[in-house]
Design an enzyme around this catalytic site. Structure first.
Site, PDB file in Angstrom:
ATOM      1  N   SER A 131      -0.480  12.130  -0.495  1.00 51.03           N
ATOM      2  CA  SER A 131      -0.308  11.009   0.425  1.00 51.03           C
ATOM      3  C   SER A 131       0.658   9.978  -0.161  1.00 51.03           C
ATOM      4  O   SER A 131       1.816  10.300  -0.410  1.00 51.03           O
ATOM      5  CB  SER A 131      -1.679  10.407   0.745  1.00 51.03           C
ATOM      6  OG  SER A 131      -1.635   9.595   1.883  1.00 51.03           O
ATOM      7  N   LEU A 132       0.208   8.748  -0.413  1.00 50.97           N
ATOM      8  CA  LEU A 132       1.078   7.742  -1.012  1.00 50.97           C
ATOM      9  C   LEU A 132       1.676   8.248  -2.320  1.00 50.97           C
ATOM     10  O   LEU A 132       2.850   7.997  -2.626  1.00 50.97           O
ATOM     11  CB  LEU A 132       0.288   6.454  -1.264  1.00 50.97           C
ATOM     12  CG  LEU A 132       0.999   5.364  -2.081  1.00 50.97           C
ATOM     13  CD1 LEU A 132       2.254   4.876  -1.380  1.00 50.97           C
ATOM     14  CD2 LEU A 132       0.039   4.210  -2.376  1.00 50.97           C
TER      15      LEU A 132
END
Length: 314
Positions: A131-132
């Protein structure tokens, strides 16, 4: 990497795990390491050893997000899972600062130069990001292509983007939130109660997975537990990348890249990703069962197998 501080070993998932401490110029990052199988200290001292793997978690998560797949990946290389700034047990940004995407990239660059490769020295690392963490890893790989041998993005394919026309509304929203502040911190009677809240977050988790993450995201507070993650992590970013900028950054990635797409994840039905995938010159995509946290929740074997095969054999 002799200057990395190690606390006493802790056990997790049947494998040795060590607490890590990485001092940087303006912040200290923490994390976990899984030594490579057969090499209890680190990858150092062996020219034939695989490069170290830097693992980057998602928004509001921490290094324990990799606790399910790390023991399998450590069979091939030393792993270093980082608590990014404001997350887990890492330091918080000073008052008056916020959590800009590019600052995470700068932290990663300093971490690698200071503690892994050495300024002016040859050396490469592999990056596995969720994700991030995948977004940060891809931006770093684009900016420093000579440092990254291979890149893995788990349910992640480039930064979030906004049209240029939303620049000022986004800025206004971020400034108003900064002025308003974060509100009163919540105290939970126990970690189970905190995990219940995490179960129903932006990307829902099972109770077991939420409890695993929360154990590193809370601290004793009065007669219960409060979040040790920085409340400012929830503040809107004042500036978002445009899609044109995202595509330009992905085009600059030179490392062989694996995109692990969860069949029930955040990107499973998202439109417009073909152009992002096409922008990366050497990209392999593999679909795995599960949701956004396919590497932590449910059957994680497909993710571990895909990542290990990619890092070791291709």
């Amino acid at each position: 990497m002799n200057d990395l501080a190690l606390s006493p070993d802790i056990q997790g998932s049947g494998a040795v795990v060590r607490e890590m401490l990485w001092p940087l110029q303006y912040i200290t990052l923490t994390g976990l390491s899984w030594p490579a199988e057969g090499s209890p200290e680190s990858h150092e001292g062996s020219e034939s050893a695989a490069p170290p793997v830097i693992m980057l978690h998602g928004w509001l998560d921490n290094s324990l997000t990799f606790s399910r797949i790390a023991p399998e990946l450590a069979k091939g290389a030393a792993l270093f899972a980082v608590d990014m700034a404001g997350h887990g047990r890492s330091g918080h940004r000073p008052p008056g600062q916020s959590y800009q995407l590019m600052d995470y990239v700068a932290d990663l660059a300093e971490l690698i130069e200071t503690h892994f490769c050495g300024e002016g020295q040859a050396g490469q690392i592999d990056i596995v990001g969720h994700s991030l963490g995948g977004i940060v890893g891809a931006l770093y790989a684009a900016a420093f292509p000579d440092r990254v041998r291979k890149l893995v993005m788990i349910d992640s394919l480039g930064a979030l983007s906004h049209p240029a026309s939303e620049t000022i509304p986004q800025l206004r929203k971020a400034i108003k939130k900064r002025i308003a502040g974060s509100g009163r911190p919540v105290v939970y009677p126990d970690m189970v109660a905190a995990a219940k809240v995490r179960e129903g977050g932006f990307s829902p988790l099972s109770h077991e997975a939420a409890l695993a993450l929360v154990s590193r995201n809370v601290k004793p507070e009065g007669e219960g537990y409060g979040w040790c993650t920085d409340a400012r992590l929830r503040h809107p970013s004042p500036l978002m990348m445009t899609e044109e900028q995202v595509l330009a950054s992905l085009k600059a990635v030179r490392a062989p890249t694996l995109f692990v797409r969860a069949r029930e994840g955040l990107l499973a039905k998202r439109k417009g990703l073909d152009s992002r995938a096409d922008a990366i010159s050497d990209l392999k995509t593999i679909d795995v069962p599960g949701g956004h946290h396919c590497h932590l929740d449910g059957d994680t074997r497909p993710v571990a197998d895909a990542v290990r095969h990619f890092l070791e054999n291709e």
